[in-house]
Write a protein that holds these residues in place. Structure first.
Motif, short mmCIF file in Angstrom:
data_model
loop_
_atom_site.label_atom_id
_atom_site.label_comp_id
_atom_site.label_asym_id
_atom_site.label_seq_id
_atom_site.Cartn_x
_atom_site.Cartn_y
_atom_site.Cartn_z
N THR A 156 0.83 -1.21 0.00
CA THR A 156 0.00 0.00 0.00
C THR A 156 0.87 1.25 0.00
O THR A 156 0.59 2.21 -0.73
CB THR A 156 -0.95 -0.01 1.22
OG1 THR A 156 -1.74 -1.19 1.17
CG2 THR A 156 -1.84 1.21 1.22
N ALA A 157 1.91 1.28 0.80
CA ALA A 157 2.81 2.44 0.84
C ALA A 157 3.48 2.66 -0.51
O ALA A 157 3.59 3.79 -0.98
CB ALA A 157 3.86 2.25 1.93
N THR A 158 3.89 1.58 -1.16
CA THR A 158 4.50 1.69 -2.48
C THR A 158 3.50 2.21 -3.51
O THR A 158 3.83 3.08 -4.32
CB THR A 158 5.04 0.31 -2.94
OG1 THR A 158 5.97 -0.15 -1.96
CG2 THR A 158 5.73 0.41 -4.28
N ALA A 159 2.27 1.71 -3.45
CA ALA A 159 1.24 2.16 -4.38
C ALA A 159 0.93 3.65 -4.19
O ALA A 159 0.78 4.40 -5.17
CB ALA A 159 -0.02 1.33 -4.20
N VAL A 160 0.85 4.09 -2.95
CA VAL A 160 0.60 5.52 -2.68
C VAL A 160 1.76 6.36 -3.20
O VAL A 160 1.56 7.42 -3.80
CB VAL A 160 0.37 5.75 -1.17
CG1 VAL A 160 0.42 7.22 -0.81
CG2 VAL A 160 -0.94 5.14 -0.74
N ASN A 161 2.97 5.90 -2.99
CA ASN A 161 4.16 6.61 -3.46
C ASN A 161 4.14 6.76 -4.98
O ASN A 161 4.38 7.85 -5.52
CB ASN A 161 5.41 5.88 -2.99
CG ASN A 161 6.59 6.80 -2.82
OD1 ASN A 161 6.43 8.00 -2.82
ND2 ASN A 161 7.76 6.21 -2.65
N TYR A 162 3.86 5.68 -5.69
CA TYR A 162 3.81 5.73 -7.15
C TYR A 162 2.63 6.56 -7.63
O TYR A 162 2.70 7.21 -8.68
CB TYR A 162 3.79 4.33 -7.76
CG TYR A 162 5.15 3.69 -7.80
CD1 TYR A 162 6.20 4.30 -8.48
CD2 TYR A 162 5.41 2.49 -7.15
CE1 TYR A 162 7.45 3.72 -8.51
CE2 TYR A 162 6.66 1.91 -7.18
CZ TYR A 162 7.69 2.54 -7.86
OH TYR A 162 8.93 1.97 -7.90
N GLY A 163 1.55 6.57 -6.90
CA GLY A 163 0.42 7.42 -7.24
C GLY A 163 0.77 8.89 -7.15
O GLY A 163 0.39 9.69 -8.01
N MET A 164 1.53 9.27 -6.13
CA MET A 164 1.96 10.67 -5.99
C MET A 164 2.94 11.04 -7.10
O MET A 164 2.89 12.15 -7.64
CB MET A 164 2.58 10.88 -4.61
CG MET A 164 1.54 10.81 -3.50
SD MET A 164 2.17 10.81 -1.81
CE MET A 164 3.32 12.14 -1.79
N ILE A 165 3.82 10.13 -7.48
CA ILE A 165 4.75 10.38 -8.58
C ILE A 165 3.97 10.57 -9.88
O ILE A 165 4.25 11.48 -10.66
CB ILE A 165 5.78 9.24 -8.71
CG1 ILE A 165 6.74 9.26 -7.52
CG2 ILE A 165 6.53 9.32 -10.02
CD1 ILE A 165 7.64 8.04 -7.42
N GLY A 166 2.97 9.71 -10.11
CA GLY A 166 2.14 9.84 -11.30
C GLY A 166 1.39 11.17 -11.34
O GLY A 166 1.27 11.80 -12.39
N HIS A 167 0.91 11.61 -10.18
CA HIS A 167 0.21 12.90 -10.11
C HIS A 167 1.17 14.05 -10.44
O HIS A 167 0.80 14.99 -11.15
CB HIS A 167 -0.39 13.09 -8.71
CG HIS A 167 -1.17 14.34 -8.56
ND1 HIS A 167 -0.62 15.49 -8.03
CD2 HIS A 167 -2.44 14.64 -8.89
CE1 HIS A 167 -1.53 16.44 -8.03
NE2 HIS A 167 -2.65 15.96 -8.55
N ARG A 168 2.38 13.99 -9.92
CA ARG A 168 3.38 15.03 -10.23
C ARG A 168 3.67 15.07 -11.73
O ARG A 168 3.75 16.14 -12.33
CB ARG A 168 4.70 14.75 -9.49
CG ARG A 168 4.77 15.33 -8.12
CD ARG A 168 6.09 15.00 -7.43
NE ARG A 168 7.20 15.74 -8.00
CZ ARG A 168 8.46 15.34 -7.91
NH1 ARG A 168 8.77 14.22 -7.31
NH2 ARG A 168 9.42 16.07 -8.43
N LEU A 169 3.85 13.89 -12.33
CA LEU A 169 4.15 13.85 -13.76
C LEU A 169 2.98 14.33 -14.60
O LEU A 169 3.17 15.04 -15.60
CB LEU A 169 4.55 12.43 -14.17
CG LEU A 169 5.92 11.97 -13.68
CD1 LEU A 169 6.13 10.50 -14.01
CD2 LEU A 169 7.01 12.82 -14.30
N ALA A 170 1.76 13.98 -14.22
CA ALA A 170 0.58 14.44 -14.96
C ALA A 170 0.44 15.95 -14.86
O ALA A 170 0.15 16.63 -15.86
CB ALA A 170 -0.68 13.75 -14.44
N THR A 171 0.66 16.51 -13.68
CA THR A 171 0.61 17.97 -13.51
C THR A 171 1.69 18.64 -14.35
O THR A 171 1.44 19.65 -15.00
CB THR A 171 0.77 18.34 -12.02
OG1 THR A 171 -0.25 17.70 -11.27
CG2 THR A 171 0.69 19.83 -11.81
N ALA A 172 2.89 18.07 -14.35
CA ALA A 172 3.99 18.63 -15.15
C ALA A 172 3.64 18.60 -16.63
O ALA A 172 3.91 19.57 -17.35
CB ALA A 172 5.27 17.85 -14.89
N GLN A 173 3.02 17.54 -17.10
CA GLN A 173 2.66 17.45 -18.52
C GLN A 173 1.60 18.49 -18.88
O GLN A 173 1.69 19.15 -19.92
CB GLN A 173 2.15 16.05 -18.85
CG GLN A 173 1.80 15.89 -20.31
CD GLN A 173 1.35 14.48 -20.66
OE1 GLN A 173 1.26 13.62 -19.80
NE2 GLN A 173 1.07 14.25 -21.92
#
Length: 153
Positions: free
Chosen positions: A18-35
């Motif tokens: 769960t911690a890993t999934a949340v971490n990757y979710g936050m990374i995905g959100h950062r990348l989507a915002t950057a795009q």
């Protein structure tokens, strides 16, 4: 006792996943915002709202941003065609700025603004004469139509 130890190990593994999934979710959100921010800033560059030579170093984005501070860097690039200009726009946030890395970049070619192709030609003088030299049917017109095509995509 065995069942309890299996349950405890399973709970530990699930917590880790769960911690890993949340971490990757936050990374995905950062990348989507950057795009999204990169596409938005590139649209401003292509319309001329931001000069191509504008940002040499990281410039803060002052538009409303979902969360945190975001920055962009604009780099004009040389192309093989003198009528075209390459533009590379990079996006980062405060974390990326501290680590000196960009999160996302976008590159586009555009018509060189120095050519002045984005200004319409001077208006033709008005005349009352028909362009065809004869009469025209009611509801029809003659002459040439001038269309202005894109140049910015």
């Amino acid at each position: 006792v065995r069942a309890l130890s299996i349950l405890a190990m399973s709970a530990g593994i699930l917590a880790s996943i769960t911690a890993t999934a949340v971490n990757y979710g936050m990374i995905g959100h950062r990348l989507a915002t950057a795009q999204i921010l990169a596409e938005s800033k590139m649209a401003e560059v292509l319309t001329g709202a931001i000069s191509i030579q504008a940002g040499i170093d990281w410039t803060e984005i002052t538009d409303p941003v979902p969360e945190g501070k975001w920055y962009y860097r604009l780099e004009p690039t040389v192309t093989g065609n003198q009528d075209m200009v390459g533009v590379r726009l990079a996006i980062t946030d405060e974390i990326g700025l501290e680590e000196n890395k960009e999160l996302f970049y976008i590159a586009r070619w555009m018509i060189n603004p120095a050519l002045g192709l984005d200004t319409p030609p001077p208006a033709a003088p008005a005349s009352g004469a028909s362009g065809a030299g004869g009469s025209t049917a009611p509801g029809s017109s003659t002459g040439t139509a001038t269309g202005f095509g894109g140049g910015i995509q």
